[in-house]
Design a protein around this motif. Structure first.
Motif, short mmCIF file in Angstrom:
data_model
loop_
_atom_site.label_atom_id
_atom_site.label_comp_id
_atom_site.label_asym_id
_atom_site.label_seq_id
_atom_site.Cartn_x
_atom_site.Cartn_y
_atom_site.Cartn_z
N LYS A 113 0.84 -1.21 0.00
CA LYS A 113 0.00 0.00 0.00
C LYS A 113 0.86 1.25 0.00
O LYS A 113 0.62 2.19 -0.75
CB LYS A 113 -0.94 0.00 1.22
N ALA A 159 2.57 1.64 -3.34
CA ALA A 159 1.65 2.14 -4.36
C ALA A 159 1.49 3.65 -4.26
O ALA A 159 1.53 4.36 -5.27
CB ALA A 159 0.29 1.45 -4.21
N GLN A 160 1.36 4.14 -3.03
CA GLN A 160 1.19 5.59 -2.83
C GLN A 160 2.43 6.35 -3.25
O GLN A 160 2.34 7.39 -3.90
CB GLN A 160 0.84 5.87 -1.38
N ASN A 177 2.90 6.33 -7.04
CA ASN A 177 1.77 6.93 -7.77
C ASN A 177 1.09 5.94 -8.71
O ASN A 177 0.69 6.30 -9.82
CB ASN A 177 2.20 8.17 -8.54
N ILE A 178 1.01 4.71 -8.28
CA ILE A 178 0.24 3.71 -9.03
C ILE A 178 -0.69 3.00 -8.04
O ILE A 178 -0.51 3.11 -6.83
CB ILE A 178 1.13 2.68 -9.80
N SER A 179 -1.66 2.28 -8.58
CA SER A 179 -2.66 1.67 -7.70
C SER A 179 -2.13 0.42 -7.02
O SER A 179 -1.18 -0.22 -7.50
CB SER A 179 -3.92 1.33 -8.50
N TYR A 180 -2.79 0.05 -5.92
CA TYR A 180 -2.39 -1.13 -5.16
C TYR A 180 -2.41 -2.42 -6.01
O TYR A 180 -1.43 -3.17 -6.01
CB TYR A 180 -3.28 -1.28 -3.91
N PRO A 181 -3.51 -2.69 -6.76
CA PRO A 181 -3.48 -3.94 -7.54
C PRO A 181 -2.38 -3.99 -8.59
O PRO A 181 -1.87 -5.06 -8.92
CB PRO A 181 -4.87 -4.00 -8.19
N THR A 182 -1.98 -2.81 -9.10
CA THR A 182 -0.89 -2.78 -10.09
C THR A 182 0.43 -3.21 -9.44
O THR A 182 1.18 -4.01 -10.02
CB THR A 182 -0.74 -1.36 -10.69
N ARG A 213 0.68 -5.06 -6.72
CA ARG A 213 0.53 -6.48 -6.36
C ARG A 213 0.75 -7.37 -7.60
O ARG A 213 1.41 -8.41 -7.51
CB ARG A 213 -0.88 -6.70 -5.79
N THR A 251 -4.67 1.88 -13.19
CA THR A 251 -3.24 1.72 -12.88
C THR A 251 -2.73 2.94 -12.11
O THR A 251 -1.94 2.81 -11.20
CB THR A 251 -2.43 1.56 -14.19
N TYR A 252 -3.24 4.11 -12.50
CA TYR A 252 -2.63 5.34 -11.97
C TYR A 252 -3.43 6.04 -10.86
O TYR A 252 -2.93 6.97 -10.25
CB TYR A 252 -2.34 6.31 -13.11
N PHE A 253 -4.68 5.66 -10.63
CA PHE A 253 -5.44 6.30 -9.56
C PHE A 253 -5.58 5.36 -8.37
O PHE A 253 -5.71 4.14 -8.55
CB PHE A 253 -6.84 6.71 -10.05
N GLN A 254 -5.59 5.94 -7.17
CA GLN A 254 -5.76 5.14 -5.96
C GLN A 254 -7.24 4.76 -5.81
O GLN A 254 -8.12 5.45 -6.33
CB GLN A 254 -5.29 5.92 -4.73
N THR A 310 -6.72 -5.47 -14.24
CA THR A 310 -5.87 -4.95 -13.17
C THR A 310 -6.24 -5.59 -11.83
O THR A 310 -5.36 -5.95 -11.05
CB THR A 310 -6.01 -3.41 -13.07
#
Lengths: 93, 193
Positions: free
Chosen positions: A63, A66-67, A70-75, A77, B10-13, B162
């Protein structure tokens, strides 16, 4: 000061895996020759090595990674899952 | 900037996606009050006699979203045990945004009225000639709706890929069939009230 180049892991000519055949001491210039395998982590791509380092520095928190990246958590993972798959393949070689 | 549109998952939380998806969903329900359109499934909107009440819009929105989310979440868990509910929910919420175009087009019953006028004059060639601009307008709108369906397909695939790390072709085929089946099922569910 001598420029230190990145360690190549694959042959630029035939793309096969490279082995270490010589190690040298910078201080006394002693050299050791032989056939040595590259450590598993060295066989990863630069991007994968950077990922492992980040993973370690963030105490394994995907987590937080990811922060910061600057990419999402599933990306993150999914990247980790791909790397696990890659490392398992390298182990079986 | 381009990547934010092409790969939002991919790029947003997750919190940003959830907030954006829910806000636009709520706005679409409010806009729907000015239309004579009812969204009875993710891919199906019907024309109603009167403006649909707000409670019905919200109920339609919740039922269509939750049914699709649950189906995709169960399938996602089967593909990858690490699949999270929030990622699937965001996928559905974001993917359905392009489909709100149909609601926007029917503000003040605009599209419904135009369609009725054309359908009424269909048997009279002289009257049809007078509706030329409206026919062009409806054709363009039809193409835009088709485009919004393609964008929906793109986003729902990107989001699901994703969320579940989807790779196998067989899973992709089941995913497409599942969406169509659940969409059909939702139409039956929303017709119950």
């Amino acid at each position: 000061m001598k420029t230190k180049h990145k360690l190549p892991t694959h042959c630029p000519s035939c793309i096969n895996k490279l082995h270490v055949t010589q190690l040298a001491c910078e201080s006394c210039e002693t050299t050791v020759g032989g056939q040595f395998n590259l450590p598993l982590l060295s066989q990863l791509t630069q991007e994968e090595q950077d990922f492992v380092l980040q993973f370690f520095l963030y105490s394994g928190s995907l987590k937080q990674m990811a922060q910061q990246m600057n990419i999402s958590y599933p990306t993150v993972r999914n990247k980790l899952d791909d790397m696990i798959e890659h490392i398992k393949k390298l182990q079986n070689l | 900037m381009k990547n934010y549109f092409l790969k939002p998952f991919t790029y947003f939380q997750e919190k940003q996606l959830l907030l954006f998806g829910l806000s636009l969903g709520l706005i679409s329900c409010i806009i729907q009050l000015t239309t004579t359109t009812r969204v009875i499934a993710l891919l199906k909107a019907i024309i109603t006699e009167e403006n649909p009440p707000f409670v019905q819009n919200i109920a339609d929105f919740i039922i269509t979203t939750i049914t699709m989310v649950l189906a995709l979440f169960i399938f996602g868990k089967m593909i990858n045990a690490k699949t999270r509910f929030i990622d699937i929910l965001n996928t559905v919420l974001i993917a359905r945004i392009p489909l709100y175009l149909f609601i926007i087009g029917d503000i003040n019953s605009f599209i419904t009225k135009k369609t009725k006028v054309i359908l009424d004059s269909i048997s009279n060639p002289d009257e049809m000639a007078n509706q030329f601009i409206d026919i062009i307008l409806l054709t363009v709108f039809g193409f835009l709706v088709l485009l919004s369906l393609i964008i929906f397909g793109y986003y729902i695939y990107q989001g699901f890929k994703t969320a579940t790390h989807l790779k196998k072709t067989s899973h992709i085929i089941i995913f497409v069939i599942l969406i169509l089946f659940i969409d059909f099922l939702t139409r039956l569910l929303t017709n119950l009230y």
